[in-house]
Every structure is written in C-alpha cells, then in structure tokens.
Write an enzyme that holds these catalytic residues in place. Structure first.
Site, mmCIF file in Angstrom:
data_model
loop_
_atom_site.group_PDB
_atom_site.id
_atom_site.type_symbol
_atom_site.label_atom_id
_atom_site.label_comp_id
_atom_site.label_asym_id
_atom_site.label_seq_id
_atom_site.Cartn_x
_atom_site.Cartn_y
_atom_site.Cartn_z
ATOM 1 N N ASP A 6 0.819 -1.218 0.000
ATOM 2 C CA ASP A 6 0.000 0.000 0.000
ATOM 3 C C ASP A 6 0.861 1.281 0.000
ATOM 4 O O ASP A 6 0.360 2.359 -0.308
ATOM 5 C CB ASP A 6 -0.930 0.020 1.223
ATOM 6 C CG ASP A 6 -1.810 -1.223 1.315
ATOM 7 O OD1 ASP A 6 -1.933 -1.930 0.293
ATOM 8 O OD2 ASP A 6 -2.362 -1.484 2.389
ATOM 9 N N GLY A 11 -4.875 -1.470 -1.791
ATOM 10 C CA GLY A 11 -4.223 -0.296 -1.190
ATOM 11 C C GLY A 11 -4.949 0.228 0.031
ATOM 12 O O GLY A 11 -4.533 1.233 0.606
ATOM 13 N N ARG A 12 -6.050 -0.409 0.386
ATOM 14 C CA ARG A 12 -6.897 0.093 1.479
ATOM 15 C C ARG A 12 -7.226 1.569 1.242
ATOM 16 O O ARG A 12 -7.567 1.924 0.123
ATOM 17 C CB ARG A 12 -6.248 -0.167 2.848
ATOM 18 C CG ARG A 12 -6.084 -1.670 3.157
ATOM 19 C CD ARG A 12 -5.641 -1.920 4.577
ATOM 20 N NE ARG A 12 -6.662 -1.576 5.536
ATOM 21 C CZ ARG A 12 -7.661 -2.375 5.897
ATOM 22 N NH1 ARG A 12 -7.768 -3.579 5.372
ATOM 23 N NH2 ARG A 12 -8.546 -1.990 6.777
ATOM 24 N N GLU A 50 -9.529 0.053 -4.479
ATOM 25 C CA GLU A 50 -10.575 -0.751 -3.825
ATOM 26 C C GLU A 50 -11.433 0.072 -2.856
ATOM 27 O O GLU A 50 -12.607 -0.250 -2.653
ATOM 28 C CB GLU A 50 -9.951 -1.948 -3.108
ATOM 29 C CG GLU A 50 -8.928 -1.567 -2.032
ATOM 30 C CD GLU A 50 -8.304 -2.769 -1.341
ATOM 31 O OE1 GLU A 50 -8.637 -3.913 -1.662
ATOM 32 O OE2 GLU A 50 -7.447 -2.539 -0.460
#
Ligand code: F6P
Length: 358
Positions: free
Chosen positions: A137, A180-181, A231
């Site tokens: 990330d 990648g949150r 995402e």
C-alpha cells in the site's frame, strides 16, 4: 545482545525474505543467534519459534511471501481467546516473558502500520524492538517506498497491459480494481504506468457522470478504455464498497466490489460494453523485483545494527538512497494518504490527460 528474534506480520508482500536474510546474516557475522517467530503475532503469543541459520536463508531473497509465515488478524494486546464469546485479552506481557525465556534480548518486526502499532507496544513493555515498514500500500510515513510496493506496481502494470489487449480486441471498457486500502499510491503508480485513462483514488470521491463522459470521449477515438479504481474509492455522496468484515481481525474491514459496481454503471450509462477485473492477491504475490530485494536487504541490516547498538524504539526507512530512522510515534501509526493537490505524479498524469473523477 547474544540472541534476537525476527517476525513478519500483517499482509505479506514481496521482499520480506530479503529482510529476514539480511537480519540473519548480519547477526551471524557477529555471532548473534536469531530466532524466527512463526506466523506473525499468532506465533508470538502462542510461542511458535524456529532457530534461523545461514543455511535457512540461502537465496531466500528470490522467493515471494515470507518463510516465517504471517498473519494479518492477531494483535498481542487484543488477542482473541474465546471465539464463541468474542473475548479478547492482552497477551503482550506473557508473550514477552516467553520469548525472553528463549534468551531473546531484542526483536525486529517487519510489518505495516497496524503491525508496527503492536511492535511499539512491545517495545514500551520492555522488549527492545525495531520496526521495518513493509506494505504494497506504500502508506507509511517512515519509508518511501515501503518494501513490496515496487513489485506490486509492476504486477499491476503487467495485469493492465494484458487486460488492454483483450479490451482492444473487443472495443470494451475494462475497470481494474487495485488494492491499497484507504491509500491510493498503488492505484496511482500502477494505473499511470499501465496507461489507464481514468484513475479513481480513495482520497477523492469521483463524479460518476464525469467518469462516463470521459469514457465516451476516449471510446470515440480508441478501441479500449481502461479505468483503474482503488478498492476503497467511492462515488461522491456514496459509501465505500466493503467486501466483508472479519470480526476476529484487529483491522476488520476488507474492501472489494467497487470495480464490478462501477463497470455495471458505466455500461448502463454509456451503452459501451464493459467488464471488470479485481486484481486481488496477485498484486502482492510472486517474486520480488530487484528494487524490493535491495530496499528490504538494506532495511534488514540497518534494523539489526540499530537494535544491537541499543538504539531501539525506532522504525527504519528509506528516502531515495538514504537510510533513515523514526521513533515510534506517540500516537497510533495511521495510514499515509496521497495529497492530490501536491503530488507530482498526479500533476503529471493530469498533464497527459488522465482523468481523476473530479
Ligand atoms: O495492506 C495490504 C493489503 O493487501 C491491502 O492492500 C488489502 O486491502 C488487504 O491487505 C487485503 O487483506 P487480506 O489479505 O486479509 O485479504
């Protein structure tokens, strides 16, 4: 120090084994023993250990994942002991006492922000600890890049290039969902280098009509349109798309599903055939590239050096070719987000015509 321990915790990524090897070999050269903690904080609490010798780490830098195993659920100070009643207990002191009984005097933890928050607590509770930042990330202030990011960007670019050839053949729009949150680094770098036409990031909610207009404009002059969507990106005024909540995980939310939703919306609004692909764990799997092997090795030997010189309570990092160290912050370590107003790659991408959904 005569004996130290090393653990990898949190989601795995390419480069972890290079960091492990650098620690083990740096220690071996000084007659210091290394104990590997297996399966992240689960093994730390349960006492799952393995002695690591130079033979164990031969050429492991070429392998993806981690030879020690990992877990991105457990947290030593909030440890699930009874799943039926969801009862959590602080196991930190017990785990520290157990590992000290093995002769361990210091610990190196390779992890992301959540994991290094636990490492900080371990250090404060009396086991000298140094953290090494890793995550695809790239969302940690201590290091830019973090271990794993560079390989993951390459994986994203490879995937987009494959997707484009089929999209071209069929005159389609393909929406590519990238991990990648809450941080957009992987989508920005992977999307840009993969020549995406539209990049949608968690740091800026997108305008669906604007996205559809851009799709129509690109489709009017090219056979395919690629949309790279993070995402955790979301439409203006709408909630983020969560795939599932993992109740026994310290960080409960897992994102996923936005690409499918967006592909349906684009097709409905533009009339152009649309498909989606969620790249998922392919992004963080496989062999590390040369940059991650180099970064992880440098951070491993630097972390060893700091720990054994009595300089613990730090997270090590890189800034270009410079090695740096940062004290564990007083507060929680939070995800580093992109600043879309100042990031030079956002400026460049806009200059070459990429649309960010604004
Ligand atoms: O933090 C790394 C990461 O790969 C994120 O990009 C992603 O959202 C998450 O981990 C996935 O977690 P899990 O492996 O539990 O599905």
């Amino acid at each position: 120090m005569k004996k130290i321990a090393i653990m990898t915790a949190g989601g795995d990524c390419p480069g972890l084994n290079a960091a492990i090897k650098a620690v083990v070999m740096s220690a071996h050269n000084k007659d210091v023993q290394v104990l590997g903690v297996l399966d992240g904080y689960k093994g730390f609490v349960e006492g799952w250990y393995k002695e690591l010798t130079p033979k164990d780490v031969e050429n492991i830098e070429l392998l993806g994942g981690t030879i020690l195993g990992s877990s991105n659920k457990e947290c030593p100070f909030y440890y699930l002991v009874d799943k039926t009643n969801m009862k959590y207990v602080d196991k930190t002191d017990e785990a520290i006492a157990n590992i000290k009984k093995q002769g361990v005097e210091g610990l190196i933890v390779v992890g992301g922000d959540g994991t290094l928050n636990s490492a900080k607590v371990i250090s404060e509770r009396g086991l000298p600890t140094v953290g090494i930042p890793k995550t695809i990330d790239n969302d940690m202030a201590a290091s830019n890049p973090t271990i794993g990011f560079d390989t993951a960007v390459g994986n994203v670019v490879d995937a987009i290039n494959k997707v484009r050839s089929t999209a071209d053949s069929h005159r389609r729009v393909i929406v590519v969902e990238i991990m990648g949150r809450t941080s957009g680094y992987l989508t920005l770098y992977g999307g840009f280098a993969g020549c995406a036409d539209i990049i949608l990031l968690p740091e800026q909610d997108y305008d669906l009509d604007g996205v559809c207009e851009k799709v129509k404009e690109v489709a009017s002059r090219r056979r395919s349109v690629i949309v790279a969507v993070a995402e955790a990106a979301k439409e203006l005024g709408k909630a983020e798309t969560v795939a599932k909540m993992i109740n026994d995980s310290f960080e409960k939310k897992r994102y996923g599903g936005i690409a499918e939703k967006l592909a349906d919306q684009i097709e409905a609004k533009t009339g152009i055939e649309c498909r989606y692909v969620a790249l998922g764990h392919v992004q963080r799997g496989g062999t590390p590239n040369h940059n991650d092997i180099i970064t992880a090795s440098m951070l491993g030997s630097y972390a060893y050096e700091l720990l054994t010189m009595g300089e613990y309570g730090y997270i090590v990092g890189v800034d270009g070719e410079e090695l740096k160290k940062m004290e564990f912050p007083k507060d929680e370590i939070n995800a580093r987000l992109l600043d879309l107003n100042t990031h030079p790659l956002v400026k460049t991408a806009k200059a070459v015509g990429v649309y960010f959904g604004e």
